[in-house]
Design a protein around this motif. Structure first.
Motif, PDB file in Angstrom:
ATOM      1  N   PRO A  36       0.808  -1.229   0.000  1.00  0.00           N
ATOM      2  CA  PRO A  36       0.000   0.000   0.000  1.00  0.00           C
ATOM      3  C   PRO A  36       0.838   1.274   0.000  1.00  0.00           C
ATOM      4  O   PRO A  36       0.418   2.281  -0.583  1.00  0.00           O
ATOM      5  CB  PRO A  36      -0.823  -0.121   1.299  1.00  0.00           C
ATOM      6  CG  PRO A  36      -0.862  -1.571   1.605  1.00  0.00           C
ATOM      7  CD  PRO A  36       0.454  -2.099   1.145  1.00  0.00           C
ATOM      8  N   HIS A  77       0.418   3.836  -2.961  1.00  0.00           N
ATOM      9  CA  HIS A  77      -0.002   5.197  -2.623  1.00  0.00           C
ATOM     10  C   HIS A  77       0.944   6.220  -3.229  1.00  0.00           C
ATOM     11  O   HIS A  77       0.513   7.259  -3.748  1.00  0.00           O
ATOM     12  CB  HIS A  77      -0.044   5.347  -1.105  1.00  0.00           C
ATOM     13  CG  HIS A  77      -0.373   6.722  -0.631  1.00  0.00           C
ATOM     14  ND1 HIS A  77       0.593   7.649  -0.319  1.00  0.00           N
ATOM     15  CD2 HIS A  77      -1.556   7.343  -0.425  1.00  0.00           C
ATOM     16  CE1 HIS A  77       0.027   8.774   0.061  1.00  0.00           C
ATOM     17  NE2 HIS A  77      -1.274   8.620   0.002  1.00  0.00           N
ATOM     18  N   PHE A 119      -9.315  -1.913  -4.175  1.00  0.00           N
ATOM     19  CA  PHE A 119      -8.212  -2.183  -3.261  1.00  0.00           C
ATOM     20  C   PHE A 119      -7.687  -3.611  -3.427  1.00  0.00           C
ATOM     21  O   PHE A 119      -6.472  -3.843  -3.511  1.00  0.00           O
ATOM     22  CB  PHE A 119      -8.675  -1.960  -1.819  1.00  0.00           C
ATOM     23  CG  PHE A 119      -7.663  -2.346  -0.777  1.00  0.00           C
ATOM     24  CD1 PHE A 119      -6.584  -1.518  -0.508  1.00  0.00           C
ATOM     25  CD2 PHE A 119      -7.777  -3.535  -0.086  1.00  0.00           C
ATOM     26  CE1 PHE A 119      -5.641  -1.871   0.439  1.00  0.00           C
ATOM     27  CE2 PHE A 119      -6.842  -3.894   0.862  1.00  0.00           C
ATOM     28  CZ  PHE A 119      -5.775  -3.061   1.134  1.00  0.00           C
ATOM     29  N   SER A 178      -5.854  -4.178  -6.773  1.00  0.00           N
ATOM     30  CA  SER A 178      -4.554  -3.505  -6.766  1.00  0.00           C
ATOM     31  C   SER A 178      -3.544  -4.281  -5.933  1.00  0.00           C
ATOM     32  O   SER A 178      -2.378  -4.444  -6.335  1.00  0.00           O
ATOM     33  CB  SER A 178      -4.705  -2.078  -6.233  1.00  0.00           C
ATOM     34  OG  SER A 178      -5.581  -1.321  -7.031  1.00  0.00           O
ATOM     35  N   TRP A 179      -3.973  -4.781  -4.780  1.00  0.00           N
ATOM     36  CA  TRP A 179      -3.084  -5.572  -3.934  1.00  0.00           C
ATOM     37  C   TRP A 179      -2.745  -6.908  -4.596  1.00  0.00           C
ATOM     38  O   TRP A 179      -1.646  -7.445  -4.438  1.00  0.00           O
ATOM     39  CB  TRP A 179      -3.741  -5.791  -2.575  1.00  0.00           C
ATOM     40  CG  TRP A 179      -2.783  -6.181  -1.500  1.00  0.00           C
ATOM     41  CD1 TRP A 179      -1.422  -6.327  -1.595  1.00  0.00           C
ATOM     42  CD2 TRP A 179      -3.104  -6.471  -0.147  1.00  0.00           C
ATOM     43  NE1 TRP A 179      -0.877  -6.684  -0.389  1.00  0.00           N
ATOM     44  CE2 TRP A 179      -1.893  -6.783   0.526  1.00  0.00           C
ATOM     45  CE3 TRP A 179      -4.288  -6.501   0.579  1.00  0.00           C
ATOM     46  CZ2 TRP A 179      -1.855  -7.120   1.876  1.00  0.00           C
ATOM     47  CZ3 TRP A 179      -4.249  -6.836   1.928  1.00  0.00           C
ATOM     48  CH2 TRP A 179      -3.044  -7.139   2.562  1.00  0.00           C
ATOM     49  N   THR A 201     -11.330   5.742  -1.738  1.00  0.00           N
ATOM     50  CA  THR A 201     -10.074   5.128  -2.171  1.00  0.00           C
ATOM     51  C   THR A 201      -8.884   5.944  -1.709  1.00  0.00           C
ATOM     52  O   THR A 201      -7.888   5.401  -1.196  1.00  0.00           O
ATOM     53  CB  THR A 201     -10.062   4.992  -3.702  1.00  0.00           C
ATOM     54  OG1 THR A 201     -11.182   4.202  -4.114  1.00  0.00           O
ATOM     55  CG2 THR A 201      -8.784   4.335  -4.173  1.00  0.00           C
ATOM     56  N   PHE A 261      -6.119   4.375   1.118  1.00  0.00           N
ATOM     57  CA  PHE A 261      -4.690   4.216   0.869  1.00  0.00           C
ATOM     58  C   PHE A 261      -3.862   5.203   1.686  1.00  0.00           C
ATOM     59  O   PHE A 261      -2.721   4.910   2.040  1.00  0.00           O
ATOM     60  CB  PHE A 261      -4.395   4.378  -0.625  1.00  0.00           C
ATOM     61  CG  PHE A 261      -4.686   3.143  -1.422  1.00  0.00           C
ATOM     62  CD1 PHE A 261      -3.847   2.048  -1.350  1.00  0.00           C
ATOM     63  CD2 PHE A 261      -5.806   3.064  -2.221  1.00  0.00           C
ATOM     64  CE1 PHE A 261      -4.103   0.893  -2.071  1.00  0.00           C
ATOM     65  CE2 PHE A 261      -6.082   1.918  -2.957  1.00  0.00           C
ATOM     66  CZ  PHE A 261      -5.227   0.831  -2.876  1.00  0.00           C
ATOM     67  N   PHE A 279      -3.572   3.475   5.109  1.00  0.00           N
ATOM     68  CA  PHE A 279      -2.630   2.352   5.035  1.00  0.00           C
ATOM     69  C   PHE A 279      -1.200   2.848   4.861  1.00  0.00           C
ATOM     70  O   PHE A 279      -0.263   2.287   5.435  1.00  0.00           O
ATOM     71  CB  PHE A 279      -3.005   1.430   3.873  1.00  0.00           C
ATOM     72  CG  PHE A 279      -3.893   0.294   4.277  1.00  0.00           C
ATOM     73  CD1 PHE A 279      -3.357  -0.855   4.829  1.00  0.00           C
ATOM     74  CD2 PHE A 279      -5.260   0.370   4.114  1.00  0.00           C
ATOM     75  CE1 PHE A 279      -4.160  -1.908   5.210  1.00  0.00           C
ATOM     76  CE2 PHE A 279      -6.082  -0.677   4.488  1.00  0.00           C
ATOM     77  CZ  PHE A 279      -5.539  -1.823   5.039  1.00  0.00           C
ATOM     78  N   ASN A 280      -1.017   3.887   4.075  1.00  0.00           N
ATOM     79  CA  ASN A 280       0.319   4.438   3.880  1.00  0.00           C
ATOM     80  C   ASN A 280       0.878   4.994   5.180  1.00  0.00           C
ATOM     81  O   ASN A 280       2.037   4.746   5.535  1.00  0.00           O
ATOM     82  CB  ASN A 280       0.258   5.538   2.817  1.00  0.00           C
ATOM     83  CG  ASN A 280       1.564   6.297   2.690  1.00  0.00           C
ATOM     84  OD1 ASN A 280       2.531   5.821   2.120  1.00  0.00           O
ATOM     85  ND2 ASN A 280       1.590   7.511   3.232  1.00  0.00           N
TER      86      ASN A 280
END
Length: 608
Positions: free
Chosen positions: A130, A134, A306, A309-310, A350, A354, A357-358
């Protein structure tokens, strides 16, 4: 056995609780520092400091327990039985100590070195993707594409130059170590030094972004530094893997052309394959959000975005590619295409997801670095190697930035000022990527030397260079505290003619035409219909993938809605989300293809 298992689980839970407590203390400290407008220490430095405090506490407590255990083993001999049994299980070393004889049974006591350490693979697989996504997702694409040629030059050629410079310099210092008798001849080979050079070539986007955001530096300098730090991670990771492959083929002492060509092919294959895999997941996400009604439920829309992307990271790692490179390119392409298909609520969620998480990943990873610095049981400190590392990172950075800037300025109308170049040499902060690469293998004394030195370099660049950044900017007379309104004015003036016509200038380069005529109409609701762009033989394909409701006015609306789609972190931290600032209209198709992204036209004078 059940009692020892429960004790181990209790210790793990206690350690996790301590990590969460460190994160909370760091967050509150960051809030207090921002409240007093104290700019010398950012969240990465604070997290590392509190991690070191946690490591010091754990080390003191566990050492106290270890001393009590050792006092129990005062007797010697015991029928020749070894007092310590080392069991190697995968990459972890478990140590058991004979503590006496009770009821004809031996009691095995596990040393704390195994219980007190997180698994770095789990930490990096959870938080690092992430963070990288990001960084790529929030790049100001308008300025990024306007300086794309310069950024790619620094990221690719610069990383290779840095790797070679650091490797050669360190190899010279290792020869000196051998002459002084502090290491055996042949202990350090050239491939080990080049491996260290590749690890140290990865500048950290998290630290660089935090530094630039807090100081709000000149926007062009922000773009060059942050863009380079994001992309050079990909090059450093793949370069590290290629050097490791070359070394594992038994070519560490002599040059082997076959092994070199194999490593070079693997370097290109992994790089291209990872980029391609990241783009595949962007295509899947874009088509899914384009042809379904996920936008009617922003929660499901954000969740799908999400997870897909992961998945680019996980799929690349499972397939033997580079997950970091895949998720990096996935973030760049998701911001350009899929973001146009999201609803307003989906875009906001979104961004916020992120961002959280970042921020948390940044705190946990840097606190883990500080924690590991004081708890890793097998550090190897070689003074000359460490001194050579500190000297070589500055030499390599200078050999990277100054010559490449000179070459780039030959093709730029808007030159890279000498003051920018000085600060780019100064601001080569190292962080999570370098630490993660060094922590992959600590099985030998050489690798442990590299790991220990990497930790020390990360601490130095984060604390010393990070704290000295503000005085350095003022000494070089570089603009700081740049207002977002200024960025908004610059970008809106660029777009006046384009927004008025509803479509960009089609006389621009090949990439622009490919993007505008084919990729955007295929993956989004924007751009001309595919039935007009593709030849008649592709009519069925064009009708299937054409947007069912694309219109000229909606095309313009699509671009206008996207003005606020990608935020810049400094605006999110310092201003409400509604003030788009520098990210304003960043997805407009106004690439300066005429100069290959070298930035030959200044951003502030590009008017219609």
């Amino acid at each position: 056995m059940s009692t020892s298992v429960k004790h181990g689980e209790g210790s793990a839970v206690l350690l996790v609780f301590a990590a969460v407590s460190v994160a909370l203390i760091t967050i509150l400290s960051v809030w207090k520092l921002k409240h007093f407008k104290y700019k010398l220490i950012n969240e990465t430095g604070g997290a590392m400091f509190y991690g070191m405090l946690l490591g010091l506490t754990v080390r003191f407590l566990w050492c106290d327990g270890g001393e009590r255990i050792q006092s129990m083993c005062s007797c010697r001999g015991l029928n020749g039985t070894h007092h310590i049994l080392m069991v190697n299980i995968t990459s972890h070393g478990c140590s058991y100590r004979h503590a006496g004889k009770l009821n004809q049974k031996y009691t095995l006591v596990q040393t704390p070195s195994h219980k007190e350490t997180f698994d770095p693979e789990v930490l990096f697989n959870l938080f690092l993707p992430p963070i990288i996504f990001h960084g790529a997702y929030t790049l100001n694409q308008k300025r990024f594409t306007g300086n794309l040629g310069s950024i790619l030059t620094y990221a690719f050629m610069g990383t290779i130059i840095s790797c070679v410079c650091i490797g050669v310099s360190i190899y010279g210092f290792t020869r000196l170590i051998v002459l002084l008798g502090q290491a055996a001849d042949g202990e350090f080979v050239l491939t080990d030094c080049l491996l260290f050079g590749a690890i140290m070539s990865a500048t950290d986007p998290v630290s660089v972004l935090g530094l630039l955001t807090e100081l709000r530096v000149d926007l062009d300098l922000h773009t060059l530094l942050f863009g380079e730090s994001v992309l050079n991670d990909a090059v450093a990771i793949v370069l590290t893997r290629a050097i490791t492959t070359y070394s594992q083929m038994g070519a560490g002492h002599t040059f082997d052309p076959a092994a070199f060509l194999h490593s070079l092919g693997m370097f290109l294959g992994v790089l291209v394959g990872s980029f391609f895999l990241g783009f595949i997941f962007t295509v899947i996400t874009a088509l899914l959000t384009k042809f379904t009604r996920l936008h009617e439920n922003p929660l499901l829309e954000t969740s799908v975005f999400f997870l897909l992307s992961w998945s680019s990271f996980l799929s690349a790692e499972a397939g033997g590619l580079s997950g970091i490179v895949a998720v990096l390119f996935c973030g760049l392409s998701q911001a350009r295409y899929t973001n146009l298909n999201l609803s307003c609520d989906g875009r906001a969620r979104t961004k916020q997801l992120f961002e959280v998480f970042n921020f948390l990943g940044e705190i946990f990873i840097f606190s883990y670095m500080g924690y590991t610095l004081l708890t890793f049981p097998r550090h190897v400190f070689k003074a000359l190697f460490i001194a050579g590392a500190f000297l070589s990172i500055f030499i390599s950075r200078a050999c990277n930035i100054y010559p490449l800037s000179f070459l780039l300025n030959l093709g730029r109308t808007h030159k890279i000022p000498r003051s920018f170049q000085h600060f780019m040499v100064f601001a080569g902060l190292r962080g999570a990527i370098a630490f993660g690469l060094a922590a992959r293998d600590v099985s030998t004394d050489v690798r442990r030397t590299i790991f220990t030195t990497t930790l020390l370099v990360v601490c130095f660049t984060i604390w010393v260079l990070g704290m000295a950044a503000d005085p350095m900017l003022r000494h070089l007379d570089i603009r700081v505290g740049v207002d977002a309104d200024e960025s908004l004015h610059d970008l809106s003036s660029d777009l006046s003619s384009e927004v008025g016509t509803g479509r960009p200038d089609t006389t621009q380069g090949l990439w622009h035409r490919l993007d505008y005529k084919y990729l955007k109409p295929l993956l989004t609701h924007c751009g001309p219909p595919l039935t007009d762009s593709l030849p008649q033989c592709c009519g069925v394909f064009a009708r299937i993938f054409s947007s069912p409701h694309v219109q000229e006015d909606e095309e313009q609306l699509c671009e206008i809605e996207n003005d606020d789609s990608t935020f810049v972190l400094e605006e999110t931290k310092l201003q409400p989300v509604s003030e788009g600032g520098d990210s304003r209209s960043e997805h407009q198709d106004d690439l300066l293809e005429g100069d290959l992204g070298l930035g030959s036209v200044p951003v502030h004078v590009r008017e219609a």
